[in-house]
Design a protein around this motif. Structure first.
Motif, PDB file in Angstrom:
ATOM      1  N   LEU A  14      -6.998  -6.452   4.254  1.00  9.46           N
ATOM      2  CA  LEU A  14      -7.391  -5.188   3.634  1.00  9.46           C
ATOM      3  C   LEU A  14      -8.907  -5.117   3.494  1.00  9.46           C
ATOM      4  N   TRP A  70      -9.985  -2.504   6.975  1.00 10.21           N
ATOM      5  CA  TRP A  70      -9.216  -1.364   6.484  1.00 10.21           C
ATOM      6  C   TRP A  70     -10.160  -0.314   5.971  1.00 10.21           C
ATOM      7  N   ILE A  95       0.846  -1.191   0.000  1.00 10.14           N
ATOM      8  CA  ILE A  95       0.000   0.000   0.000  1.00 10.14           C
ATOM      9  C   ILE A  95       0.882   1.243   0.000  1.00 10.14           C
ATOM     10  N   VAL A 139      -2.691   0.473  -4.336  1.00  8.84           N
ATOM     11  CA  VAL A 139      -2.471  -0.868  -3.790  1.00  8.84           C
ATOM     12  C   VAL A 139      -2.039  -1.796  -4.917  1.00  8.84           C
TER      13      VAL A 139
END
Length: 160
Positions: free
Chosen positions: A143, A147, A16, A62
């Motif tokens: 993720l 996230w 990321i 990402v």
């Protein structure tokens, strides 16, 4: 080999990169095909990676790879870093400034300089429940599931 981002396996490795400013619609429209082309061509020692790339929240780049199929080597990771650096130059943006922390506040991404974090916690501007975009997340499943996550559930927990 490109894989659509939402079809990545849970254990796919992610990297990321946080931009120092939001990407506008025109920039995103220009970057997205570059991301797909990079993921399509990304390889490790001549073997194509099962990779993907996505822009999230107008600010986060990402890159992802299904490590169960083919692991990314040091050289392939270097290729990805060089690709991100090329994007930085082309769009006059920084993806490598680790001194800014990103929080989700009132539906917007807010950057807080690391040097101000302690004061913001003491003042109550950032609490253990403030949602934090932890760029140290390492896999797609994490993720997707957590996230951003409450700051207390990240490396920031020591501040609470």
């Amino acid at each position: 080999m490109y894989i659509p981002f939402d079809e990545l396996p849970q254990q796919a490795r992610v990297w990321i990169y946080q931009a120092n400013r939001p990407l506008n619609e025109a920039e995103q429209a220009e970057i997205k095909p570059l991301l797909e082309q990079f993921a399509t061509d990304w390889s490790s020692h001549g073997t194509n990676l099962q990779a993907s790339a996505e822009l999230l929240h107008d600010r986060f780049l990402v890159l992802a790879n299904n490590e169960n199929a083919t692991a990314a080597s040091g050289c392939s990771i270097d290729k990805s870093v060089n690709f991100v650096r090329e994007l930085e130059q082309r769009f006059n943006i920084s993806f490598f400034d680790r001194t800014q922390l990103a929080f989700l506040r009132e539906g917007e991404v807010e950057l807080v300089p690391m040097s101000e974090l302690k004061n913001k916690v003491v003042a109550g501007d950032i609490s253990k429940d403030t949602l934090y975009f932890d760029t140290l997340v390492t896999n797609y499943g994490e993720l997707q599931a957590a996230w951003p996550r409450p700051a207390q559930q990240s490396w920031l927990s020591r501040y609470f």
